[in-house]
Design a protein around this motif. Structure first.
Motif, PDB file in Angstrom:
ATOM      1  N   ASN A 169       0.941  -1.169  -0.116  1.00 34.69           N
ATOM      2  CA  ASN A 169       0.130   0.028   0.033  1.00 34.69           C
ATOM      3  C   ASN A 169       0.911   1.065   0.032  1.00 34.69           C
ATOM      4  N   PHE A 170       1.054   1.851  -1.311  1.00 34.89           N
ATOM      5  CA  PHE A 170       1.835   3.010  -1.235  1.00 34.89           C
ATOM      6  C   PHE A 170       1.556   4.125  -0.360  1.00 34.89           C
ATOM      7  N   PHE A 171       0.385   4.286   0.168  1.00 31.20           N
ATOM      8  CA  PHE A 171       0.174   5.578   1.071  1.00 31.20           C
ATOM      9  C   PHE A 171       0.344   4.990   2.471  1.00 31.20           C
ATOM     10  N   ARG A 172      -0.101   3.943   2.875  1.00 33.70           N
ATOM     11  CA  ARG A 172       0.567   3.452   4.241  1.00 33.70           C
ATOM     12  C   ARG A 172       1.818   3.464   4.310  1.00 33.70           C
ATOM     13  N   ALA A 173       2.593   2.900   3.321  1.00 38.59           N
ATOM     14  CA  ALA A 173       4.200   2.832   3.238  1.00 38.59           C
ATOM     15  C   ALA A 173       4.695   4.366   3.831  1.00 38.59           C
ATOM     16  N   LEU A 174       4.135   5.484   2.974  1.00 38.47           N
ATOM     17  CA  LEU A 174       4.412   6.666   3.386  1.00 38.47           C
ATOM     18  C   LEU A 174       4.057   7.083   4.762  1.00 38.47           C
ATOM     19  N   GLY A 175       3.305   6.526   5.432  1.00 42.52           N
ATOM     20  CA  GLY A 175       2.763   6.913   6.676  1.00 42.52           C
ATOM     21  C   GLY A 175       1.419   7.660   6.857  1.00 42.52           C
ATOM     22  N   LEU A 176       0.577   7.537   5.744  1.00 45.62           N
ATOM     23  CA  LEU A 176      -0.662   7.923   6.006  1.00 45.62           C
ATOM     24  C   LEU A 176      -1.783   7.107   6.328  1.00 45.62           C
ATOM     25  N   ASN A 177      -2.723   7.624   6.893  1.00 41.45           N
ATOM     26  CA  ASN A 177      -4.012   6.668   7.286  1.00 41.45           C
ATOM     27  C   ASN A 177      -4.650   6.461   5.688  1.00 41.45           C
TER      28      ASN A 177
END
Lengths: 580, 580
Positions: B200-208
């Motif tokens: 998950n690109f977004f979770r990998a960047l730390g986003l909910n």
């Protein structure tokens, strides 16, 4: 061993067990040369083993190696026929500090700005595949550079393109200063889990991923690189290195030793800085003083906080009023625009050469709506960061021709502070200020209220000299020289270089028959040409002094000025001839 | 219902169960207006429910909504007091096609280029937090725009900044054409797993991260947005919408209906295109013909393949010799540089307005090493993409002032094809070609060998007209008008606008006392000013015609030309006056 390596072929003759000794030798050469001459110390110390392993495993120049930003290619240079430039003081100047095709076929590109290597390598890989060639492509990018948007664009495309390409992420957990952004939290998590974290930025993008925790162990690196070398789909090797490895002062203080002036090896101390007054401190002092009064004032950097005086301690002190966006100049400009729109007072300090990344954002996000942010453009003069990749000579081309943007060029400390103060407090204009190099006092008393109109510093006749910012001291000397010849030149500070003061220029035309413009910047598309165009169909002659020669080469400031005719003698001679 | 909505307050009076009917009404208005006037149909159809839900849940303009690129803000405009501009033909022209602060306080920024909204929203959020305000920030970005590097830079910074900000990813699985890059494979995986994929690109960047599969179900959207609205850390809502939703021809052919000319609603058919000859087809035909002969020839686009004639079928046919890098102009230029360095023959076709993203890469990666890539700069003339955000008037400023880069401006079809052919086959220069609008025949016979020197088309005396590329027909008319007054003007095609042909200019000075330059582009930093500067201290007058008025406004081509004095009558009058 080092001096016997004329090419990577010689490197491969060394037994694996002896490579650590070679690395020691390389490291000593780095420390000695940079302690004498200055340079990028910590990045090169960290990558000694990795570079050695790459050249041991790959077959350059048939295989193509691209180092991002390339300030870490000192070791690469040593292993590709240029060892002498690091071991023999007489040859220290044989090489420059960046990848340089003019020096060697092992250097494919002239590089200096970050985050581009993956795109270049992606192109090389595509060219290989179109021609059905078989060589390998490997590229090395630091964790700091991966915050730049172009690197992300390239990763996306590398995945889609497929085929053999190895992206080595040299992760020393540092940019020039500490890293910032969500992506870095992921790198930290990957390091902490020995590469096993489920949240994995690289895998999420579709890349193969290999983690190598021992980035300063040449034998471990050899094994890892040998495993991935023949990969048939794009592979990231995430290598954990230590910035400054092997030299304690650089490990302890990698930010200071990222790029260092000459220093004492035994103690890691630098000569005391004798600059009593400089624009870094002047800027920092202004911001610090005003941040407490104005809680909406925010200083922004794109990974070069010290360029506006923000050391680690000062960053901590400024707290929420200081933002390091990482290497992300595009974001920085639009972020500043958003801050300004939201009622805050953003000040983005940035090297002009790096601000080239933001041409579109300056137009579209910042200036089109007149969002009242302030940009400080640093080092755009002949004494700024030199070299073909870092010269700041296109800022007037870039910032001076954007509708709505006010680009100011102060000539003095008082002038600069007044502009800065005015800019932060006004809400009508997007403003950029060209921060000068030498700190001089203003020749005129401060006006009560700042206006971006040109100022007549010396009123005269026949010839008028319009001197942009940092050229003002030169212009003053030309005036003196002409006065000795019984001329009475007019001397003008244009103040603003994104418009011309038509009222003043029209007045000038009456009592003058020659106008000289001076600017430390590229002539083509610059300020002087606007003046020439304004007078194009009038009975007044115009001659522009600025830079057209040597723009794509490394240079020494004084020689470069001379080469471009920017000397008192040459300008005076031109004027005397023209007025004959 | 729609016409009763004067502001989002009125929207909130409508019962939830009636929102689908409102959405139908909005959709009908969109189809009707765009079928008559043309516009961005498919993006707006896809976002009807999402926009309605956002305005139902959020409290604009106190809460701040930023739509990326903003060609999808038609619905937003309808719900914020501008419904009439979509329901009443007499008011169709009350609004433009993009977010526009001059129209409404609900539009915060003038937007038109992609991938900037997250940076702007990040700035708004920071400004809110510094001022301890409490409102919400929400930003909407398409999956296509997320391939732009700036969006990634912003995501990194949004995570680090923290606080309340909702990033809605409007994922219709399309850019203008299909998507490209590793990131899109991740979006596809997330859609396929209902948002549960571990990669998950977004979770990998730390986003909910929240996934909403029913992006065209207004009630589902309401629930999801209500849940995330008060988030205290940055949250991505990944919404799966259907581009063109509710209008079958647009769903079936979203690329064609992304931006559409007027069409017949019942059948979805467009009026036959009467352009017998245009540069899109000329370019495509050249590339197609040569790709079979030259397997190293690669055409590159940054998500606008049809700008160089590559339809879906033609892209498939070109196969590996066509690359769509996605919205990633920075990467595209450096990628082309890498291809050229590797021995391939890259041709990157791009709208000049979007190429502004690559100012730094053009300098550093492309031109500094003379990597022999070819760029086709499209639409940089008064008939190109109009409007304040898309005008292509800064290309000469940008490309004409880069050392080493050769920027060519053909005046004719034959001229263009010769330049293109020469550029692809040579290996010495980085070349850009300013693709004209109108297809005209060359007034001179083709030379055997192309050289980038200026050409004298009509030899005369007293006044010389130097006409850049697309201004040539205008110049020819001025010549005719002057000939009728018994003058014998010289007419020059400069061919290259990144240097001036000093040899010819010096020759001209002998028999002429006035030089006129014409260019369809910004005067400041343009070609004409270089000519003026060259003649600055000589006895010959120069006047530049080009654009300085209305650069930051939307415009109609003919009115804009007139406003800037670019008419036969005005130029002729100027010359007659000056030669008196």
């Amino acid at each position: 061993m080092l001096n016997k390596i004329k090419s990577p072929k010689d490197l491969k003759k060394i037994e694996v067990k002896n490579l650590p000794s070679l690395c020691d030798e390389i490291r000593q050469a780095l420390i000695t040369k940079i302690s004498i001459q200055g340079g990028h110390l910590a990045p090169n110390l960290g990558i000694v083993e990795l570079t050695t392993a790459i050249h041991y495993v790959y077959n350059a120049p048939v295989d193509k190696i691209v180092f991002d930003v390339s300030h870490q290619t000192y070791v690469h240079k040593m292993l590709t026929g240029r060892a002498k430039a690091f071991t023999d003081t007489k040859h220290y100047h044989d090489v420059n500090g960046f990848s340089n095709p003019a020096e060697s076929p092992y250097d494919l590109f002239t590089l200096g700005h970050t985050s581009t290597a993956l795109s270049l390598a992606c192109g090389l890989a595509k060219a290989r595949d179109l021609q059905k060639q078989q060589h390998h492509i490997v590229t090395v990018i630091g964790d700091g550079s991966l915050s730049g948007g172009q690197a992300y664009e390239a990763l996306n495309n590398i995945v889609e393109q497929g085929g053999n390409i190895v992206v080595i992420v040299n992760d020393n957990a540092m940019s020039i200063a500490e890293n910032h952004g969500g992506y870095y939290q992921n790198l930290a998590k990957l390091r902490a889990t020995n590469g096993t974290s489920q949240d994995n930025f690289f895998r999420a993008l579709g890349l193969n991923y290999v983690y190598e925790p021992n980035g300063n162990d040449v034998q471990a690196l050899l094994k890892t690189l040998q495993k991935v070398k023949d990969c048939t789909t794009p592979t990231v090797v995430h290598v954990h290195t230590t910035k400054g490895y092997g030299y304690e002062p650089a490990v302890t203080n990698p930010e200071i030793f990222h790029y260092t002036a000459p220093f004492e090896v035994a103690t890691g101390t630098h000569k005391a800085d004798n600059h009593a007054d400089n624009y870094i401190e002047i800027t920092y002092e202004y911001l610090r003083r005003n941040m407490t009064k104005d809680t909406k004032l925010v200083a922004i950097t794109a990974a070069t906080p010290r360029a506006i005086g923000f050391s680690t301690e000062r960053r901590a002190q400024a707290n929420k009023q200081f933002v390091d966006v990482g290497i992300a100049e595009e974001h920085a400009v639009a972020f500043a625009a958003g801050l300004a729109k939201g009622g805050a007072h953003p000040v983005f300090g940035v090297q002009g050469s790096f601000l080239q990344r933001s041409f579109d954002q300056l137009h579209q996000d910042l200036a089109l709506d007149n969002n009242p942010a302030t940009l400080l453009v640093i080092g755009d003069n002949v004494h700024g960061m030199g070299g073909s990749t870092h010269n700041g000579f296109y800022d007037i081309v870039q910032l001076g021709n954007i509708p709505n943007l006010l680009y100011l060029a102060p000539i003095s400390k008082q002038n600069y502070l007044q502009m800065l103060d005015w800019s932060i407090k006004q809400t009508q204009y997007s403003v950029a200020i060209r921060v000068p190099d030498a700190v001089i006092d203003d020749p005129l008393p401060l006006t009560k209220q700042f206006t971006p109109d040109a100022r007549v510093v010396v009123a005269g006749e026949e010839v008028a000299i319009i001197a942009v910012g940092s050229t003002f001291p030169l212009a003053q000397k030309v005036v003196t020289a002409l006065q000795k010849q019984n001329f009475h030149p007019t001397l003008i500070d244009p103040v603003c270089v994104s418009r011309i003061d038509e009222k003043l220029l029209s007045k000038i035309a009456k009592k003058h028959r020659l106008v000289i413009t001076l600017e430390e910047g590229a002539l083509a598309g610059g300020f002087g040409q606007r003046v020439a165009a304004y007078y194009g169909d009038q009975n007044i002659k115009v001659h522009n002094f600025g830079f057209s020669v040597g723009l794509t080469q490394d240079f020494e400031p004084e020689a470069f000025l001379k080469q471009n005719g920017m000397t008192v003698a040459n300008i005076t001679k031109y004027v005397l001839n023209a007025l004959k």
